[in-house]
Write an enzyme that holds these catalytic residues in place. Sequence first.
Site, PDB file in Angstrom:
ATOM      1  N   HIS A 103       3.717   4.584   6.639  1.00 12.11           N
ATOM      2  CA  HIS A 103       2.896   5.726   7.440  1.00 12.11           C
ATOM      3  C   HIS A 103       3.338   5.148   8.929  1.00 12.11           C
ATOM      4  O   HIS A 103       3.461   6.546   9.264  1.00 12.11           O
ATOM      5  CB  HIS A 103       1.111   5.176   6.633  1.00 12.11           C
ATOM      6  CG  HIS A 103       1.020   5.325   5.747  1.00 12.11           C
ATOM      7  ND1 HIS A 103       0.539   4.489   4.540  1.00 12.11           N
ATOM      8  CD2 HIS A 103       0.442   6.514   4.559  1.00 12.11           C
ATOM      9  CE1 HIS A 103       0.590   4.470   3.480  1.00 12.11           C
ATOM     10  NE2 HIS A 103       1.008   5.691   3.526  1.00 12.11           N
ATOM     11  N   VAL A 133      10.388   2.637   4.908  1.00 14.91           N
ATOM     12  CA  VAL A 133      10.483   1.663   5.388  1.00 14.91           C
ATOM     13  C   VAL A 133      10.713   0.590   3.596  1.00 14.91           C
ATOM     14  O   VAL A 133       9.639   0.196   2.957  1.00 14.91           O
ATOM     15  CB  VAL A 133       9.094   0.956   5.780  1.00 14.91           C
ATOM     16  CG1 VAL A 133       8.879  -0.266   6.988  1.00 14.91           C
ATOM     17  CG2 VAL A 133       9.452   2.463   7.016  1.00 14.91           C
ATOM     18  N   ASP A 157       8.822   8.553  -1.582  1.00 18.65           N
ATOM     19  CA  ASP A 157       8.038   9.629  -2.947  1.00 18.65           C
ATOM     20  C   ASP A 157       8.734  11.126  -2.692  1.00 18.65           C
ATOM     21  O   ASP A 157       8.702  12.005  -2.773  1.00 18.65           O
ATOM     22  CB  ASP A 157       6.835   9.573  -2.306  1.00 18.65           C
ATOM     23  CG  ASP A 157       5.497   8.532  -2.153  1.00 18.65           C
ATOM     24  OD1 ASP A 157       5.916   8.142  -3.337  1.00 18.65           O
ATOM     25  OD2 ASP A 157       5.430   8.310  -1.431  1.00 18.65           O
ATOM     26  N   LEU A 169      -3.187   2.408   4.696  1.00 22.86           N
ATOM     27  CA  LEU A 169      -1.712   2.486   5.665  1.00 22.86           C
ATOM     28  C   LEU A 169      -1.362   1.262   6.006  1.00 22.86           C
ATOM     29  O   LEU A 169      -1.724   0.175   5.694  1.00 22.86           O
ATOM     30  CB  LEU A 169      -2.150   3.524   6.981  1.00 22.86           C
ATOM     31  CG  LEU A 169      -3.093   4.169   7.270  1.00 22.86           C
ATOM     32  CD1 LEU A 169      -2.826   4.987   8.206  1.00 22.86           C
ATOM     33  CD2 LEU A 169      -2.097   5.922   6.158  1.00 22.86           C
TER      34      LEU A 169
HETATM   35  O1  PAF Z   1       1.877  10.835  -0.392  1.00 24.37           O
HETATM   36  C1  PAF Z   1       0.970  10.523  -0.801  1.00 24.37           C
HETATM   37  O2  PAF Z   1       0.294   9.257   0.165  1.00 24.37           O
HETATM   38  C2  PAF Z   1      -0.372  11.547  -1.268  1.00 24.37           C
HETATM   39  O3  PAF Z   1       0.523  11.916  -2.484  1.00 24.37           O
HETATM   40  C3  PAF Z   1      -0.773  12.119  -0.256  1.00 24.37           C
HETATM   41  C4  PAF Z   1       0.652  13.631  -0.090  1.00 24.37           C
HETATM   42  C5  PAF Z   1      -1.381  12.154   1.321  1.00 24.37           C
HETATM   43  C6  PAF Z   1      -1.135  14.068  -1.039  1.00 24.37           C
HETATM   44  O4  PAF Z   1      -2.656  13.360  -1.309  1.00 24.37           O
END
Ligand code: PAF
Length: 279
Positions: free
Chosen positions: A34, A173, A147, A30
């Site tokens: 996140h 971020v 993403d 993280l």
């Molecule tokens: O973006 C991510 O961290 C991963 O692709 C996810 C969405 C947790 C799926 O494993």
Amino acid sequence: MRVIETVSEMHAARVNMAGPVAVVPTLGGLHAGHEALMHAARARAGSVIATLFLNPTQFGQNEDLAEYPADRERDLEVMRNAGVDIVFAPPVDEMYPEGDTFVVEPGPIGAVLEGEDRPGHMRAVATVVAKLFNATRPDLAYFGEKDAQQLEVVRRMSRDLRFGIEVVPVPTVRDERNLALSSRHSYLTEPERSAAEVVYASLCAARDLWDGGQRSAPELESAIRDVIASERLATLCYAVVVDPETFEPHKEPGAVSHALALIAVTIGSTRLIDNLRLG
Ligand code: PAF
């Protein structure tokens, strides 16, 4: 904060959670990106579930599953500090019991860009997110705009498979050098980190052209490529300007009011992705 490892326990806990319930899916490793997802979830939801699952199926054979920088205790601490109520952290066989064969196939949007460079990746992401949604049964699900293709795949999956979950996008971020935060930054050496500045700079070159009236995708893409070519540590995987809803190249330059510039680059052995909305 409670940590749950089985789907049956998760379902039992879910019954008593104050709504709306938000989920923040993570692989671990993280960072502040996140944290932004968890804070956004916390600000709106009655309860927040974060998932901690290093999904092996979305990593290709030559990718970095074994090196992925996840640190369970640290990740749990970050989740606790962000006000998460429940962490769903299943072992691999809880998510993929023997004999499990069903997958979620995203269709054309999963076949381009990341799907093309990383065969099976988008199918694996859609499948694991569907499983995580079924385990946690959220009302809201938070995903980062960094993403962008994953976000669109999940949004469509929720819509097309009638999950009834609102997929909430959270802005990317960036660090002080404008690098979109990624767990994979820990792989970069200092010279590579400096070289990575070229990624955002290349997207800005396309945005500057767009703001000046340029609407031709090939021209915009060529501006991105030129900036990347100026950095010898960077190798371009793709640079495209697409329609943000379909991820197809926009073919009628005159008609569009907005587009999405997307890029994937390797710096050393680290693959980085980023994107910028145009218009
Ligand atoms: O973006 C991510 O961290 C991963 O692709 C996810 C969405 C947790 C799926 O494993």
